[in-house]
Design an enzyme around this catalytic site. Structure first.
Site, short mmCIF file in Angstrom:
data_model
loop_
_atom_site.label_atom_id
_atom_site.label_comp_id
_atom_site.label_asym_id
_atom_site.label_seq_id
_atom_site.Cartn_x
_atom_site.Cartn_y
_atom_site.Cartn_z
N SER A 1 -15.32 27.40 -45.09
CA SER A 1 -15.53 26.06 -45.03
C SER A 1 -16.40 25.39 -46.20
O SER A 1 -17.23 25.72 -46.74
CB SER A 1 -16.37 25.84 -43.86
OG SER A 1 -16.00 26.33 -42.41
N HIS B 1 -10.14 23.29 -43.29
CA HIS B 1 -9.39 24.36 -43.75
C HIS B 1 -7.75 23.80 -43.97
O HIS B 1 -7.29 23.56 -42.79
CB HIS B 1 -9.38 25.66 -42.91
CG HIS B 1 -10.73 26.10 -42.58
ND1 HIS B 1 -10.88 27.39 -43.22
CD2 HIS B 1 -11.69 25.92 -42.12
CE1 HIS B 1 -12.15 27.88 -42.91
NE2 HIS B 1 -12.63 26.84 -42.15
N HIS C 1 -9.73 32.35 -37.67
CA HIS C 1 -10.81 32.84 -36.91
C HIS C 1 -10.71 33.50 -35.27
O HIS C 1 -9.84 32.78 -34.85
CB HIS C 1 -12.06 31.71 -36.84
CG HIS C 1 -12.16 31.17 -38.00
ND1 HIS C 1 -11.68 30.17 -38.64
CD2 HIS C 1 -13.20 31.49 -39.07
CE1 HIS C 1 -12.03 29.74 -39.75
NE2 HIS C 1 -13.07 30.46 -39.82
N TYR D 1 -12.61 33.05 -32.87
CA TYR D 1 -12.68 31.91 -31.94
C TYR D 1 -11.80 31.01 -31.63
O TYR D 1 -11.51 30.32 -30.61
CB TYR D 1 -14.19 31.33 -32.04
CG TYR D 1 -14.10 30.35 -33.64
CD1 TYR D 1 -13.36 29.30 -33.92
CD2 TYR D 1 -14.91 31.01 -34.68
CE1 TYR D 1 -13.30 28.62 -34.97
CE2 TYR D 1 -14.70 30.27 -35.80
CZ TYR D 1 -14.06 29.10 -36.13
OH TYR D 1 -14.16 28.40 -37.15
N GLU D 2 -10.72 30.96 -32.77
CA GLU D 2 -9.69 29.81 -32.47
C GLU D 2 -8.59 30.54 -31.29
O GLU D 2 -7.85 29.74 -30.91
CB GLU D 2 -8.87 29.87 -33.59
CG GLU D 2 -9.48 29.06 -34.90
CD GLU D 2 -8.82 28.90 -36.12
OE1 GLU D 2 -7.98 28.12 -36.32
OE2 GLU D 2 -9.04 29.86 -37.07
N ALA E 1 -19.39 30.03 -45.26
CA ALA E 1 -20.43 29.23 -44.72
C ALA E 1 -21.28 30.12 -43.76
O ALA E 1 -20.45 30.45 -42.95
CB ALA E 1 -20.12 27.71 -44.27
N MET F 1 -19.41 33.18 -38.61
CA MET F 1 -18.30 33.65 -37.60
C MET F 1 -17.08 34.07 -38.07
O MET F 1 -15.78 33.87 -37.57
CB MET F 1 -17.85 32.31 -36.89
CG MET F 1 -19.22 31.33 -36.12
SD MET F 1 -18.81 30.02 -35.70
CE MET F 1 -20.09 29.25 -35.32
N SER F 2 -17.19 34.51 -39.39
CA SER F 2 -15.82 34.88 -39.94
C SER F 2 -16.20 36.07 -41.10
O SER F 2 -17.19 36.76 -40.64
CB SER F 2 -15.47 33.95 -41.02
OG SER F 2 -16.19 33.60 -42.09
N ASN G 1 -26.87 26.15 -44.00
CA ASN G 1 -28.26 25.72 -43.03
C ASN G 1 -29.06 26.90 -42.70
O ASN G 1 -28.55 28.05 -42.94
CB ASN G 1 -27.51 25.24 -41.91
CG ASN G 1 -26.56 25.87 -41.08
OD1 ASN G 1 -25.63 26.07 -41.62
ND2 ASN G 1 -27.14 26.83 -40.10
N HIS H 1 -21.12 20.92 -37.97
CA HIS H 1 -20.05 21.24 -38.85
C HIS H 1 -20.16 20.42 -40.18
O HIS H 1 -20.23 20.68 -41.13
CB HIS H 1 -18.71 21.29 -38.25
CG HIS H 1 -17.71 21.84 -39.17
ND1 HIS H 1 -17.53 23.07 -39.52
CD2 HIS H 1 -16.68 21.23 -39.66
CE1 HIS H 1 -16.63 23.19 -40.45
NE2 HIS H 1 -16.08 22.44 -40.51
N1 HPA Z 1 -24.00 30.30 -37.87
C1 HPA Z 1 -22.67 30.60 -37.69
N2 HPA Z 1 -21.97 30.36 -38.65
C2 HPA Z 1 -22.14 29.26 -39.53
C3 HPA Z 1 -23.67 28.53 -39.57
C4 HPA Z 1 -24.57 29.10 -38.72
O1 HPA Z 1 -25.63 28.78 -38.60
N3 HPA Z 1 -23.63 27.72 -40.55
C5 HPA Z 1 -22.39 27.88 -41.42
N4 HPA Z 1 -21.75 28.76 -40.42
#
Ligand code: HPA
Length: 278
Positions: free
Chosen positions: A36, A67, A89, A91-92, A119, A217-218, A241, A253
């Site tokens: 991302s 993406h 992903h 989750y998709e 990310a 998540m990846s 973050n 996001h």
């Molecule tokens: N958690 C999961 N995936 C992420 C995060 C997070 O805080 N930040 C960016 N991708």
């Protein structure tokens, strides 16, 4: 859930790779997966050939904002690279086999080194938004593995060693390069959650207690699959973050993409250097 048979799965990988080969002037040697807000790295590929995922036989199609959903292939720092702009992903709603399908296709195309990026949320209190973290190892206790189902014996063993998913030698080189460039690259363990929700503060505390430095998540499925096939992997998380509960404001996001953009120049320099020294 139904898994493809080994024979059918192997055939699909080969057909996808054969299709891609007809578009390429060469056999790629380095794979890049861009997370991302980090897809911009592909803009530095010289006269790239773009192959939209939806044109490739058996490929899933990416749905996430930020993406692009294509391969960009060409010379980058004098090396033959194939970059994924956008990834799949779990989750998709894809199966794990679908999530890692492109990585298997990369192997079939001749890729020997893989640079994965993402990310992620920071769990380690030494991190802050914008920190770059070299992934030293990963934790996946989500109950799903991309290697479940009939093993692809052409690609790797049924019970692969997972003690060196992120290749130690490759990582050492990346650390040295970052140091020479004056980039403060941290190191840590990537703790995989399926998402799509960001983690709860309690989950983030759990990840920290279990040895995680970042949550995301990846990456974990792709990295394991690449290692299974003998590809040398290195991975970099952009800590966009601090994870839920550590960061006091709500996660979103837009913030993730914005932070990734902020460190994009440093990130590009580092990836360029890594590709150059492979
Ligand atoms: N958690 C999961 N995936 C992420 C995060 C997070 O805080 N930040 C960016 N991708």
């Amino acid at each position: 859930m139904a898994y493809l048979s080994e024979q059918e799965h192997t055939k699909q990988i080969r057909e996808a790779a054969d299709f891609i080969k007809t578009k390429l002037p060469f056999e790629p040697e380095i794979g890049l997966i861009l997370g991302s807000g980090l897809g911009v790295v592909a803009d530095y590929i010289e006269s790239p050939v773009h192959i939209p995922y939806e044109t490739i036989p058996y490929f899933p199609v990416s749905t996430v904002e930020g993406h692009a959903g294509q391969f960009a292939v060409g010379y980058f720092m004098g090396k033959r690279v194939i970059a994924m702009q956008g990834r799949f992903h779990y989750y998709e709603g894809y199966t794990m086999q679908e999530v890692v399908f492109p990585v298997r296709v990369m192997k079939a195309l001749g890729v020997e080194h893989l640079i994965v990026t993402n990310a992620a949320g920071g769990v380690n209190r030494d991190f802050s938004g914008g920190t770059l973290m070299l992934i030293s190892d990963q934790i996946n206790i989500m109950g799903v593995s991309p290697l479940m189902g009939p093993n692809l014996s052409e690609y790797g063993p049924r019970f692969p060693d997972a003690s060196n998913i992120y290749n130690a030698e490759f990582n050492a080189k990346v650390l040295k390069a970052a140091e020479e460039m004056g980039i403060g690259l941290k190191q840590g363990v990537y703790f995989y959650f399926t998402g799509p929700s960001y983690e709860t503060p309690a989950e983030v505390r759990l990840a920290g207690l279990l040895g995680g430095d970042a949550v995301g998540m990846s990456t974990a499925p792709e990295a394991l699959t690449a290692a299974h096939m003998g590809i040398k992997v290195t991975g970099i998380s952009c800590i966009t973050n601090m994870a839920a509960g550590i960061q006091k404001t709500a996660l979103n996001h837009a913030e993730v993409v914005e932070t990734a953009k902020r460190v994009q120049d440093t990130f590009i320099q580092l990836v360029k250097r890594i590709v150059e020294m492979v």
